[in-house]
Design a protein around this motif. Sequence first.
Motif, PDB file in Angstrom:
ATOM      1  N   CYS A  95     -37.230 -72.974 -31.188  1.00  0.00           N
ATOM      2  CA  CYS A  95     -37.010 -73.343 -29.785  1.00  0.00           C
ATOM      3  C   CYS A  95     -38.133 -74.244 -29.278  1.00  0.00           C
ATOM      4  N   GLU A  96     -37.819 -74.918 -28.183  1.00  0.00           N
ATOM      5  CA  GLU A  96     -38.844 -75.631 -27.424  1.00  0.00           C
ATOM      6  C   GLU A  96     -39.059 -74.846 -26.140  1.00  0.00           C
ATOM      7  N   VAL A  97     -40.277 -74.406 -25.917  1.00  0.00           N
ATOM      8  CA  VAL A  97     -40.605 -73.574 -24.757  1.00  0.00           C
ATOM      9  C   VAL A  97     -41.428 -74.397 -23.779  1.00  0.00           C
ATOM     10  N   THR A  98     -40.981 -74.425 -22.531  1.00  0.00           N
ATOM     11  CA  THR A  98     -41.674 -75.169 -21.475  1.00  0.00           C
ATOM     12  C   THR A  98     -42.072 -74.220 -20.357  1.00  0.00           C
ATOM     13  N   PHE A  99     -43.324 -74.341 -19.898  1.00  0.00           N
ATOM     14  CA  PHE A  99     -43.800 -73.534 -18.773  1.00  0.00           C
ATOM     15  C   PHE A  99     -44.150 -74.438 -17.605  1.00  0.00           C
ATOM     16  N   VAL A 100     -43.658 -74.059 -16.431  1.00  0.00           N
ATOM     17  CA  VAL A 100     -43.949 -74.791 -15.206  1.00  0.00           C
ATOM     18  C   VAL A 100     -44.580 -73.832 -14.212  1.00  0.00           C
ATOM     19  N   LEU A 101     -45.725 -74.207 -13.666  1.00  0.00           N
ATOM     20  CA  LEU A 101     -46.400 -73.377 -12.668  1.00  0.00           C
ATOM     21  C   LEU A 101     -45.692 -73.535 -11.321  1.00  0.00           C
ATOM     22  N   LEU A 102     -45.346 -72.412 -10.702  1.00  0.00           N
ATOM     23  CA  LEU A 102     -44.709 -72.425  -9.385  1.00  0.00           C
ATOM     24  C   LEU A 102     -45.743 -72.082  -8.324  1.00  0.00           C
ATOM     25  N   LYS A 103     -45.670 -72.794  -7.183  1.00  0.00           N
ATOM     26  CA  LYS A 103     -46.618 -72.544  -6.099  1.00  0.00           C
ATOM     27  C   LYS A 103     -45.874 -72.199  -4.814  1.00  0.00           C
ATOM     28  N   ASN A 104     -46.546 -71.404  -3.977  1.00  0.00           N
ATOM     29  CA  ASN A 104     -45.950 -71.047  -2.687  1.00  0.00           C
ATOM     30  C   ASN A 104     -46.376 -72.062  -1.620  1.00  0.00           C
ATOM     31  N   VAL A 105     -46.048 -71.780  -0.374  1.00  0.00           N
ATOM     32  CA  VAL A 105     -46.362 -72.712   0.719  1.00  0.00           C
ATOM     33  C   VAL A 105     -47.860 -72.886   0.908  1.00  0.00           C
ATOM     34  N   ASP A 106     -48.644 -71.924   0.435  1.00  0.00           N
ATOM     35  CA  ASP A 106     -50.103 -72.022   0.547  1.00  0.00           C
ATOM     36  C   ASP A 106     -50.725 -72.693  -0.677  1.00  0.00           C
ATOM     37  N   ALA A 107     -49.853 -73.258  -1.530  1.00  0.00           N
ATOM     38  CA  ALA A 107     -50.297 -73.961  -2.747  1.00  0.00           C
ATOM     39  C   ALA A 107     -51.013 -73.030  -3.716  1.00  0.00           C
ATOM     40  N   LYS A 108     -50.644 -71.763  -3.682  1.00  0.00           N
ATOM     41  CA  LYS A 108     -51.218 -70.781  -4.605  1.00  0.00           C
ATOM     42  C   LYS A 108     -50.188 -70.422  -5.666  1.00  0.00           C
ATOM     43  N   ASN A 109     -50.689 -69.880  -6.784  1.00  0.00           N
ATOM     44  CA  ASN A 109     -49.815 -69.502  -7.893  1.00  0.00           C
ATOM     45  C   ASN A 109     -48.780 -68.479  -7.443  1.00  0.00           C
ATOM     46  N   ASP A 110     -47.505 -68.886  -7.548  1.00  0.00           N
ATOM     47  CA  ASP A 110     -46.415 -68.000  -7.136  1.00  0.00           C
ATOM     48  C   ASP A 110     -45.571 -67.564  -8.325  1.00  0.00           C
ATOM     49  N   GLY A 111     -46.057 -67.842  -9.533  1.00  0.00           N
ATOM     50  CA  GLY A 111     -45.322 -67.453 -10.727  1.00  0.00           C
ATOM     51  C   GLY A 111     -45.091 -68.633 -11.657  1.00  0.00           C
ATOM     52  N   PHE A 112     -44.165 -68.414 -12.578  1.00  0.00           N
ATOM     53  CA  PHE A 112     -43.882 -69.445 -13.582  1.00  0.00           C
ATOM     54  C   PHE A 112     -42.372 -69.557 -13.795  1.00  0.00           C
ATOM     55  N   LEU A 113     -41.984 -70.731 -14.237  1.00  0.00           N
ATOM     56  CA  LEU A 113     -40.618 -70.934 -14.695  1.00  0.00           C
ATOM     57  C   LEU A 113     -40.706 -71.245 -16.181  1.00  0.00           C
ATOM     58  N   CYS A 114     -40.053 -70.407 -16.992  1.00  0.00           N
ATOM     59  CA  CYS A 114     -40.044 -70.593 -18.444  1.00  0.00           C
ATOM     60  C   CYS A 114     -38.677 -71.157 -18.848  1.00  0.00           C
ATOM     61  N   ILE A 115     -38.707 -72.297 -19.512  1.00  0.00           N
ATOM     62  CA  ILE A 115     -37.479 -72.953 -19.974  1.00  0.00           C
ATOM     63  C   ILE A 115     -37.460 -72.907 -21.499  1.00  0.00           C
ATOM     64  N   ILE A 116     -36.387 -72.339 -22.060  1.00  0.00           N
ATOM     65  CA  ILE A 116     -36.276 -72.181 -23.517  1.00  0.00           C
ATOM     66  C   ILE A 116     -35.063 -72.973 -23.998  1.00  0.00           C
ATOM     67  N   ARG A 117     -35.316 -73.930 -24.867  1.00  0.00           N
ATOM     68  CA  ARG A 117     -34.230 -74.751 -25.429  1.00  0.00           C
ATOM     69  C   ARG A 117     -34.057 -74.435 -26.916  1.00  0.00           C
ATOM     70  N   ASP A 118     -32.835 -74.077 -27.288  1.00  0.00           N
ATOM     71  CA  ASP A 118     -32.509 -73.776 -28.679  1.00  0.00           C
ATOM     72  C   ASP A 118     -32.478 -75.082 -29.476  1.00  0.00           C
ATOM     73  N   LEU A 119     -33.322 -75.177 -30.510  1.00  0.00           N
ATOM     74  CA  LEU A 119     -33.424 -76.408 -31.297  1.00  0.00           C
ATOM     75  C   LEU A 119     -32.674 -76.334 -32.624  1.00  0.00           C
ATOM     76  N   ARG A 120     -32.003 -75.219 -32.905  1.00  0.00           N
ATOM     77  CA  ARG A 120     -31.400 -75.054 -34.228  1.00  0.00           C
ATOM     78  C   ARG A 120     -30.357 -76.120 -34.545  1.00  0.00           C
ATOM     79  N   GLU A 121     -29.487 -76.409 -33.586  1.00  0.00           N
ATOM     80  CA  GLU A 121     -28.454 -77.420 -33.829  1.00  0.00           C
ATOM     81  C   GLU A 121     -29.069 -78.799 -34.014  1.00  0.00           C
ATOM     82  N   MET A 122     -30.066 -79.114 -33.179  1.00  0.00           N
ATOM     83  CA  MET A 122     -30.723 -80.403 -33.276  1.00  0.00           C
ATOM     84  C   MET A 122     -31.459 -80.546 -34.609  1.00  0.00           C
TER      85      MET A 122
END
Length: 283
Positions: A95-122
């Motif tokens: 897989c290809e794993v992507t992490f994106v930092l999420l911020k709240n209105v105060d520009a502080k760390n509000d969590g993460f978004l993890c995106i997982i792409r299956d690379l087997r077919e490719m």
Amino acid sequence: HAQDKISQQLLLEKSIISSFPDVLIKLSAELEVVDINEHFYRLFSNRQLEEKDEFIDLFEKRTDIVHLIKTAEYSERRISRKMNLLSAKGSPISCEVTFVLLKNVDAKNDGFLCIIRDLREMLEVSAQLEFASQMIQDVIEAMPLRIYWKNTKQQYLGCNNAYLTDLGIDNEQLVLQRTSHQLRSDTAQIHLEPRIERQVIEQKIPFHELERTILLASGETICIKETIHPLKDLKDEIYGIICCYEDISELKSKELENQRLAENLNQSQRLDSVGRLAGSIAH
């Protein structure tokens, strides 16, 4: 009104997560699972994902994902890495794993978004293309022909080893992206006239075929039969030319020998006819 806007925003977020073609996992700043989309269950059937440890256990190497998370947090950038994840049976999934930092209105760390792409077919398609490319290369090398191909600027894109030997060059890299006139000075001058290549590229002639004599780098002179054709892409547009030639010196030698024997036979027949005529006159 504020509650309605929040509800609408959450609904929109949920719709995006559900419709996204990759696996999306929303995590809190402490890596607790907040939300996931349906693609997770298609890729990781029979796996649970409710707690932090269950998320970390998805990855074959825990240290890899921990490092990726820290990098995304400190750099505040979108970070992607190729790594293996584990199915419910423990088998690796590329897989290809992507992490994106999420911020709240105060520009502080509000969590993460993890995106997982299956690379087997490719990866499978890539392996098939690599196999096909290698097979074509093997066929080109096995053919009893000298072959080379160029782009529309008449620069070499590739050739087989037989052609390199005729040139007197032992490394294809010394040929690639060069025109015939840009090859080093000690290279055998066996190339076709650029004018003819240009005529085929511009389709002033559909293809070109001729016989000529060339002097190889080894000092040997041979007679060749040469053919040059345009290369076309899927849109039927010309992107280059391919040229191949074969050594017909032996064939030409046999043709000359046959021609000599035929001439000798004709001469013998003429002499025989003259002899019979002279004999008849004498009689």
